[in-house]
Design an enzyme around this catalytic site. Structure first.
Site, short mmCIF file in Angstrom:
data_model
loop_
_atom_site.label_atom_id
_atom_site.label_comp_id
_atom_site.label_asym_id
_atom_site.label_seq_id
_atom_site.Cartn_x
_atom_site.Cartn_y
_atom_site.Cartn_z
N VAL A 11 -6.10 4.41 -7.21
CA VAL A 11 -7.01 3.69 -7.76
C VAL A 11 -8.16 5.15 -8.51
CG1 VAL A 11 -9.57 3.74 -7.58
CG2 VAL A 11 -8.17 2.36 -6.22
N PHE A 152 -10.35 -4.12 -8.42
CA PHE A 152 -9.05 -5.67 -7.56
C PHE A 152 -8.26 -4.93 -8.74
CE2 PHE A 152 -13.79 -6.64 -7.90
CZ PHE A 152 -14.09 -7.16 -7.06
N PHE A 252 0.36 -15.84 -5.23
CA PHE A 252 -0.15 -15.77 -4.08
C PHE A 252 0.37 -16.73 -2.94
CE2 PHE A 252 -1.79 -11.44 -3.26
CZ PHE A 252 -1.97 -11.04 -4.71
N LEU A 253 1.01 -17.55 -3.80
CA LEU A 253 2.10 -18.75 -2.90
C LEU A 253 3.65 -18.97 -3.03
CD1 LEU A 253 -0.01 -21.72 -3.64
CD2 LEU A 253 -0.08 -20.49 -1.86
N GLY A 260 1.84 -6.21 3.46
CA GLY A 260 1.78 -4.53 3.89
C GLY A 260 0.12 -4.52 2.72
N CYS A 263 -4.55 -1.45 1.38
CA CYS A 263 -5.00 -2.57 1.40
C CYS A 263 -5.36 -3.66 1.96
CB CYS A 263 -5.50 -3.32 -0.41
SG CYS A 263 -5.67 -1.35 -1.51
N ARG A 332 2.16 2.35 2.87
CA ARG A 332 1.42 2.22 3.98
C ARG A 332 1.68 1.08 4.07
NH1 ARG A 332 -3.51 4.94 0.26
NH2 ARG A 332 -2.97 4.35 -1.19
N1 LIG Z 1 -4.65 1.16 -3.82
C1 LIG Z 1 -4.91 0.46 -4.47
O1 LIG Z 1 -4.33 -0.14 -4.79
C2 LIG Z 1 -6.27 -0.32 -3.55
C3 LIG Z 1 -6.76 -1.02 -4.88
C4 LIG Z 1 -8.64 -1.18 -5.32
C5 LIG Z 1 -8.83 -0.73 -4.58
N2 LIG Z 1 -8.53 0.59 -3.74
C6 LIG Z 1 -9.28 1.11 -2.74
O2 LIG Z 1 -9.65 2.52 -3.82
C7 LIG Z 1 -9.65 3.77 -2.95
C8 LIG Z 1 -9.19 4.23 -3.08
O3 LIG Z 1 -7.63 4.53 -2.68
P1 LIG Z 1 -6.56 4.56 -2.88
O4 LIG Z 1 -4.81 4.36 -3.05
O5 LIG Z 1 -6.39 5.27 -4.50
O6 LIG Z 1 -6.40 6.00 -2.15
P2 LIG Z 1 -5.59 7.29 -2.17
O7 LIG Z 1 -5.04 7.92 -0.74
O8 LIG Z 1 -4.75 7.05 -3.10
O9 LIG Z 1 -5.88 8.43 -2.34
C9 LIG Z 1 -7.03 9.00 -2.91
C10 LIG Z 1 -7.82 10.44 -3.06
O10 LIG Z 1 -8.86 10.86 -2.50
C11 LIG Z 1 -9.05 12.73 -2.61
N3 LIG Z 1 -10.19 12.60 -1.93
C12 LIG Z 1 -10.14 12.60 -0.57
N4 LIG Z 1 -11.29 13.69 -0.28
C13 LIG Z 1 -11.97 13.98 -1.15
C14 LIG Z 1 -13.18 14.64 -1.50
N5 LIG Z 1 -13.88 15.08 -0.73
N6 LIG Z 1 -12.92 15.15 -2.64
C15 LIG Z 1 -12.00 15.14 -3.78
N7 LIG Z 1 -10.54 14.12 -3.39
C16 LIG Z 1 -10.57 13.78 -2.48
C17 LIG Z 1 -7.44 12.53 -1.93
O11 LIG Z 1 -6.69 13.93 -1.70
C18 LIG Z 1 -6.25 11.71 -2.24
O12 LIG Z 1 -6.19 11.91 -3.81
C19 LIG Z 1 -9.41 3.09 -1.29
O13 LIG Z 1 -11.11 2.20 -0.24
C20 LIG Z 1 -8.74 2.23 -1.66
O14 LIG Z 1 -9.21 0.37 -0.57
C21 LIG Z 1 -7.26 1.28 -4.04
#
Ligand SMILES: NC(=O)c1ccc[n+]([C@@H]2O[C@H](COP(=O)([O-])OP(=O)(O)OC[C@H]3O[C@@H](n4cnc5c(N)ncnc54)[C@H](O)[C@@H]3O)[C@@H](O)[C@H]2O)c1
Length: 434
Positions: A11, A152, A252-253, A260, A263, A332
């Site tokens: 994200v 999103f 989504f159907l 998985g 999220c 994941r």
């Molecule tokens: N992956 C998706 O498709 C998606 C979509 C929508 C929302 N989200 C939400 O967005 C958030 C992030 O998801 P993601 O998949 O990008 O996570 P991710 O694990 O890929 O990335 C998180 C990053 O944050 C870094 N980090 C953690 N603590 C830190 C700090 N104090 N300072 C600096 N960097 C720090 C980590 O090293 C890591 O690189 C989650 O809450 C997730 O639920 C994810």
């Protein structure tokens, strides 16, 4: 606008690069030295289509930078986005907010006056209040706002989703935060993406409600698929028949091995915890979670049954696709983990191939022979099982497969093939819901 993005995961990196592409000045901060080193060397630490060019273009234009040092990034910034992980807390399924709160603590003494701290991570209702409290404790005299801006985007289509969203949701409790966020998203609202403004708590809950609803749609069609198998109907017909109703919608159907990813599993669980904490049970979501948990493993049993059931020691299965969906390297909570486990528990040897997910898969799936390609995986196997809907598995050479497999059995957990085409090549074909 000057923006700091904390976290350069799926994200943070996509959002940071897209904001830079809108013309904002963005600094992305991460604690993970290897990620920042890679980004500084022009490498992208995750697989996301188009991201490498977008990052390179904006770094070159001087609008996008990377650092490990928050103190270097924060001076003069208008908005700080928190985009760190919020995984399930071990043991109880609640969202683990330790990364969010640690980020708030780290930034608190360094924040400039007037800054808007924006939570982009998916967080339970009330997290914004706690972030505000943490910052206020360290910097009691600072003028600042805390807003929520849930994301999103979908992995695999993240840039397009970010740049052409169905909507942007912002949750604000003051006018300044709304003005700053409206300015940041102006390039999108100019293109007529709706900006939905609500309270901070409303925005926090909106994200969970959206994911729980989508998970429900998947769980629903998966159960209808099982019923189709029993009654002799084709779930694709049923999905089309209901999906063309605009009140339902056709997305989504698609039945499959269960949802998985990073999220839906954790967000549905976290929403249940919120429901419990507020004594407002969410029975529908509870059922969806239970149904999905069982489904993943039942897909392993489906393969075992296709092999004739009973003792499967000495058998080999080629698993095609390991990531939780196509076009990502994200493993994941991938259904492949449960499918492989169920096969291994039955004594089956697994050979596997995934176009992008093998490095991540090796960290979570043990005792599998990882292969260079789908045909190497099928060589000498008793069956091939499509677990992830990668394009490369849509046009497999069935004749070549027949020469490689010990028995011509294709289990297609994503319904990528037409039964007649596969059977014409002398295969036994097992699909989902038909
Ligand atoms: N992956 C998706 O498709 C998606 C979509 C929508 C929302 N989200 C939400 O967005 C958030 C992030 O998801 P993601 O998949 O990008 O996570 P991710 O694990 O890929 O990335 C998180 C990053 O944050 C870094 N980090 C953690 N603590 C830190 C700090 N104090 N300072 C600096 N960097 C720090 C980590 O090293 C890591 O690189 C989650 O809450 C997730 O639920 C994810």
């Amino acid at each position: 606008m000057r923006i700091v993005m904390i976290g350069t995961g799926y994200v943070g990196l996509v959002s940071g690069a897209c904001f830079a592409d809108f013309g904002h000045e963005v600094v992305c901060v991460d604690k993970d030295q290897s990620k920042i080193d890679a980004l500084l060397a022009g490498e992208i630490p995750i697989f996301e289509p188009g991201l490498d060019e977008l990052v390179a273009k904006n770094v070159e234009a001087g609008r996008l930078a990377f650092t490990l040092d928050l103190a270097e990034a924060l001076p003069g910034t208008d908005a700080v986005f928190i985009a760190v992980g919020t995984p399930s807390r071990r043991g109880d399924g609640h969202a683990d907010l330790s990364y969010v709160y640690a980020a708030a603590e780290e930034m608190a003494p360094l924040l400039p006056k007037g800054v808007v701290v924006v939570d982009k991570s998916t967080v339970p209702v009330g997290t914004g209040d706690e972030v505000e409290r943490i910052i206020r404790e360290t910097a009691p005299d600072l003028e600042f706002s805390v807003a929520s801006n849930p994301e999103f985007l979908r992995e695999g289509a993240a840039i397009d989703d970010f740049k052409r969203p169905d909507r942007v949701v912002i949750g604000v409790n003051d006018e300044h935060a709304e003005t700053v966020l409206a300015e940041i998203y102006r390039p999108l609202t100019r293109n007529e993406s709706p900006l939905v403004v609500m309270s901070r708590r409303g925005a926090e809950l909106t994200k969970y409600a959206a994911n729980a609803f989508l998970a429900t749609k998947i769980g629903f069609i998966n159960e209808i698929a099982d019923l189709c198998e029993k009654v002799g109907a084709d779930v694709r017909d049923v999905a089309k028949g209901i999906g063309l109703d605009s009140r339902i919608g056709n997305r989504f159907l698609m039945p499959g091995p269960g949802y998985g990813g990073s999220c839906f599993p954790k967000d549905t669980l976290a929403l249940l915890k919120t429901g419990q904490d507020y004594e407002s049970p969410l029975r529908i979501v509870e059922s969806v979670v239970a149904s999905n948990d069982q489904r993943k493993r039942s897909m392993g049993r489906k393969v075992i049954n296709a092999l004739g059931g009973g003792d499967q020691h000495g058998r080999t299965v080629a698993v095609l696709g390991l990531t939780f969906k196509a076009n990502t390297d994200d493993m994941r909570d991938s259904p492949a983990i449960s499918v492989v486990q169920a096969l291994q528990d039955a004594g089956i040897r697994v050979k596997a191939y995934d176009p992008e997910g093998m490095e991540q898969a090796k960290k979570v799936i043990d005792k599998v022979t990882y292969c260079e390609g789908p045909y190497e995986a099928m060589d000498g196997a008793d069956a091939a099982v499509i677990v992830t809907e990668w394009d490369t598995f849509r046009a497999l050479d069935l004749e070549r497969m027949k020469g490689l497999l010990k028995t011509p059995l294709l289990v297609d957990l994503r319904n990528l093939y037409s039964r007649t085409d596969v059977e014409r090549h002398g295969f036994e074909y097992v699909a989902v819901g038909r």
